[in-house]
Design a protein around this motif. Structure first.
Motif, short mmCIF file in Angstrom:
data_model
loop_
_atom_site.label_atom_id
_atom_site.label_comp_id
_atom_site.label_asym_id
_atom_site.label_seq_id
_atom_site.Cartn_x
_atom_site.Cartn_y
_atom_site.Cartn_z
N GLN A 99 0.83 -1.21 0.00
CA GLN A 99 0.00 0.00 0.00
C GLN A 99 0.87 1.26 0.00
OE1 GLN A 99 -3.30 0.00 2.93
NE2 GLN A 99 -2.67 -2.12 3.32
N ARG A 125 -6.47 -11.93 -1.91
CA ARG A 125 -5.73 -10.91 -1.14
C ARG A 125 -5.23 -9.80 -2.05
NH1 ARG A 125 -1.17 -13.50 2.52
NH2 ARG A 125 -0.32 -11.48 1.98
N CYS A 127 -6.52 -8.94 -5.04
CA CYS A 127 -7.69 -8.20 -5.52
C CYS A 127 -8.17 -7.24 -4.44
CB CYS A 127 -8.80 -9.15 -5.94
SG CYS A 127 -8.38 -10.15 -7.40
N TYR A 128 -8.23 -7.71 -3.20
CA TYR A 128 -8.66 -6.87 -2.09
C TYR A 128 -7.73 -5.66 -1.94
CZ TYR A 128 -9.58 -5.28 2.66
OH TYR A 128 -9.85 -4.50 3.75
N LEU A 129 -6.43 -5.90 -2.00
CA LEU A 129 -5.46 -4.80 -1.88
C LEU A 129 -5.70 -3.75 -2.97
CD1 LEU A 129 -2.79 -3.36 -1.02
CD2 LEU A 129 -1.63 -4.93 -2.59
N TYR A 130 -5.78 -4.18 -4.21
CA TYR A 130 -5.94 -3.22 -5.30
C TYR A 130 -7.25 -2.46 -5.19
CZ TYR A 130 -1.89 -5.62 -7.19
OH TYR A 130 -0.64 -6.16 -7.34
N GLU A 131 -8.32 -3.14 -4.81
CA GLU A 131 -9.60 -2.47 -4.65
C GLU A 131 -9.55 -1.48 -3.48
OE1 GLU A 131 -12.47 -5.68 -4.63
OE2 GLU A 131 -11.86 -6.25 -6.67
N LYS A 132 -8.88 -1.86 -2.41
CA LYS A 132 -8.70 -0.96 -1.27
C LYS A 132 -7.94 0.30 -1.68
CE LYS A 132 -6.62 -1.11 3.35
NZ LYS A 132 -5.93 -1.98 4.31
N MET A 133 -7.03 0.14 -2.64
CA MET A 133 -6.22 1.27 -3.12
C MET A 133 -6.92 2.08 -4.21
SD MET A 133 -3.67 1.16 -1.13
CE MET A 133 -2.70 2.44 -1.90
N GLY A 134 -8.18 1.76 -4.50
CA GLY A 134 -8.95 2.55 -5.45
C GLY A 134 -9.02 2.01 -6.86
N LYS A 155 -7.34 2.51 -12.25
CA LYS A 155 -7.56 3.53 -11.22
C LYS A 155 -7.37 4.88 -11.88
CE LYS A 155 -5.93 5.25 -6.79
NZ LYS A 155 -5.02 5.02 -5.65
#
Length: 165
Positions: A99, A125, A127-134, A155
């Motif tokens: 992140q 994990r 996919c979750y990271l990238y979605e969390k980052m916008g 993004k």
């Protein structure tokens, strides 16, 4: 605080062997899990890896004095940057390093209005990271084999839209 100890250091040709070995170490578990013989970084030749060092920017990710990963970015077109590959050694995953690296990259390339990447759909994990980052998953998907599908994420720059409240 771990974030303040993270450094991005532009890689040089002298770093190629060390970063090539790091890439193999990071991607070997996924190679074994998905049996991807065509697109895996594990099968990439050293010559091809050295060529990639010349495309865009390749950074070593350090935590204190330890090399913990690497990241490769390059301009895809005017205003569009591609996050080609981010490698974090297993023992350093889940600590917020990726992140922090992604936020720093965005600040290093303020001209980028859009960022793009591909990842393995089955790696929740990631996919979750990238979605969390916008990042937002698009409809573009590539089935590599029966075990693995690559998915495209994009993004847009924070300047181009207001955050959801």
């Amino acid at each position: 605080m771990i974030q303040s100890k993270i450094s991005l250091i532009k890689a040089t040709a002298e770093d190629a062997k060390e970063l090539f070995e790091l890439q193999k170490k990071v991607f070997t578990p996924m190679y074994e899990k998905y049996e991807d013989h065509e697109t895996t970084p594990v099968k990439q030749t050293f010559e091809r890896f050295k060529e990639r060092l010349k495309l865009g920017d390749y950074f070593k990710i350090s935590l204190g004095n330890s090399l913990v990963g690497s990241v490769h970015v390059y301009p895809k077109s005017a205003g569009v940057m591609r996050l080609h590959m981010i490698n974090i050694l297993d023992e350093f995953q889940g600590k917020g390093i990726a992140q922090q690296v992604m936020m720093r990259l965005e600040s290093l390339y303020p001209e980028a209005k859009r960022w793009e990447l591909h990842t393995i759909l089955e790696e929740k994990r990631n996919c979750y990271l990238y979605e969390k980052m916008g990042y937002v998953q698009t409809d573009e998907k590539w089935k590599v084999n029966d075990k693995m599908t690559l998915v495209h994420y994009v993004k847009t720059s924070r300047l181009n839209h207001m955050p959801c409240l």
